[in-house]
Design a protein around this motif. Structure first.
Motif, PDB file in Angstrom:
ATOM      1  N   GLY A   6      29.458 -18.202  15.735  1.00 14.52           N
ATOM      2  CA  GLY A   6      30.847 -17.868  15.459  1.00 14.52           C
ATOM      3  C   GLY A   6      31.720 -19.077  15.185  1.00 14.52           C
ATOM      4  O   GLY A   6      32.845 -18.947  14.747  1.00 14.52           O
ATOM      5  N   GLY A   7      31.198 -20.257  15.459  1.00  9.03           N
ATOM      6  CA  GLY A   7      31.972 -21.473  15.242  1.00  9.03           C
ATOM      7  C   GLY A   7      31.837 -21.982  13.816  1.00  9.03           C
ATOM      8  O   GLY A   7      30.969 -21.526  13.057  1.00  9.03           O
ATOM      9  N   PRO A   8      32.680 -22.918  13.453  1.00  4.69           N
ATOM     10  CA  PRO A   8      32.606 -23.484  12.106  1.00  4.69           C
ATOM     11  C   PRO A   8      31.251 -24.153  11.872  1.00  4.69           C
ATOM     12  O   PRO A   8      30.667 -24.736  12.782  1.00  4.69           O
ATOM     13  N   ALA A   9      30.782 -24.064  10.652  1.00  2.00           N
ATOM     14  CA  ALA A   9      29.511 -24.689  10.294  1.00  2.00           C
ATOM     15  C   ALA A   9      29.655 -26.207  10.339  1.00  2.00           C
ATOM     16  O   ALA A   9      30.692 -26.747   9.951  1.00  2.00           O
ATOM     17  N   PRO A  10      28.611 -26.897  10.807  1.00  2.00           N
ATOM     18  CA  PRO A  10      28.649 -28.365  10.787  1.00  2.00           C
ATOM     19  C   PRO A  10      28.728 -28.872   9.347  1.00  2.00           C
ATOM     20  O   PRO A  10      28.309 -28.185   8.407  1.00  2.00           O
ATOM     21  N   GLU A  11      29.220 -30.079   9.198  1.00  2.69           N
ATOM     22  CA  GLU A  11      29.392 -30.659   7.869  1.00  2.69           C
ATOM     23  C   GLU A  11      28.091 -30.694   7.086  1.00  2.69           C
ATOM     24  O   GLU A  11      28.069 -30.465   5.877  1.00  2.69           O
ATOM     25  N   LYS A  12      26.970 -30.950   7.757  1.00  2.22           N
ATOM     26  CA  LYS A  12      25.692 -31.017   7.038  1.00  2.22           C
ATOM     27  C   LYS A  12      25.342 -29.656   6.415  1.00  2.22           C
ATOM     28  O   LYS A  12      24.730 -29.595   5.359  1.00  2.22           O
ATOM     29  N   VAL A  13      25.753 -28.557   7.058  1.00  2.00           N
ATOM     30  CA  VAL A  13      25.498 -27.222   6.507  1.00  2.00           C
ATOM     31  C   VAL A  13      26.381 -26.980   5.294  1.00  2.00           C
ATOM     32  O   VAL A  13      25.908 -26.556   4.240  1.00  2.00           O
ATOM     33  N   THR A  14      27.688 -27.250   5.428  1.00  2.00           N
ATOM     34  CA  THR A  14      28.592 -27.010   4.298  1.00  2.00           C
ATOM     35  C   THR A  14      28.278 -27.948   3.132  1.00  2.00           C
ATOM     36  O   THR A  14      28.380 -27.556   1.973  1.00  2.00           O
ATOM     37  N   GLU A  15      27.852 -29.176   3.424  1.00  2.00           N
ATOM     38  CA  GLU A  15      27.458 -30.094   2.350  1.00  2.00           C
ATOM     39  C   GLU A  15      26.209 -29.579   1.640  1.00  2.00           C
ATOM     40  O   GLU A  15      26.086 -29.692   0.421  1.00  2.00           O
ATOM     41  N   GLY A  16      25.274 -28.993   2.394  1.00  5.13           N
ATOM     42  CA  GLY A  16      24.074 -28.407   1.801  1.00  5.13           C
ATOM     43  C   GLY A  16      24.407 -27.231   0.910  1.00  5.13           C
ATOM     44  O   GLY A  16      23.836 -27.072  -0.182  1.00  5.13           O
ATOM     45  N   ILE A  17      25.325 -26.399   1.361  1.00  2.00           N
ATOM     46  CA  ILE A  17      25.755 -25.254   0.553  1.00  2.00           C
ATOM     47  C   ILE A  17      26.402 -25.749  -0.737  1.00  2.00           C
ATOM     48  O   ILE A  17      26.100 -25.263  -1.829  1.00  2.00           O
ATOM     49  N   PHE A  18      27.278 -26.737  -0.599  1.00  2.00           N
ATOM     50  CA  PHE A  18      27.946 -27.294  -1.786  1.00  2.00           C
ATOM     51  C   PHE A  18      26.924 -27.894  -2.752  1.00  2.00           C
ATOM     52  O   PHE A  18      27.004 -27.672  -3.960  1.00  2.00           O
TER      53      PHE A  18
END
Length: 126
Positions: A6-18
């Motif tokens: 439920g918490g915000p995704a870590p930067e490594k996850v959002t960077e991977g998505i991007f």
């Protein structure tokens, strides 16, 4: 994007998505797909082979939460004279869910909900 906790995704996850979005070469749109009434729950068959299920997302949300939390105990707490709370949806998508759960299901006073109307800019300034 939120993770399973439920918490915000870590930067490594959002960077991977991007990074993955930068590999998209094309996407296709089916202009001939018939209109589906997404305000009415039900199952629609398109050309006998494509099934589209429309469901009330707040019903789905309440069903899940009622399995995880003791709604009866929470309802008793909310009904107590010595208990108050405020739920701030920050003009995000959670507002209608908060109303459905807190007010409609648990009997809270609608005044306990702040900023429960979703806004494109979350109520910020342009």
């Amino acid at each position: 994007f939120n993770c399973e906790n439920g918490g915000p995704a870590p930067e490594k996850v959002t960077e991977g998505i991007f990074a993955n979005t930068k590999t998209i070469k094309e996407y296709k749109i089916c202009n001939a797909f018939p209109d589906i009434d997404i305000k009415t729950t039900g199952c629609y068959m398109v050309e006998g082979k494509i099934r589209v299920d429309v469901f009330n997302c707040t019903d789905d949300h309440v069903a899940l939460l009622s399995k995880v939390f003791d709604f009866g105990a929470i309802k008793k707490l909310i009904a107590r004279e010595d208990f108050t709370f405020v739920y701030d949806s920050m003009n995000g998508v959670q507002g209608p869910y908060a109303k459905r759960v807190m007010v409609d299901e648990l009997g809270a006073d609608p005044k306990c909900l702040m900023n429960a109307i979703p806004l494109e800019d979350f109520g910020g300034h342009s």
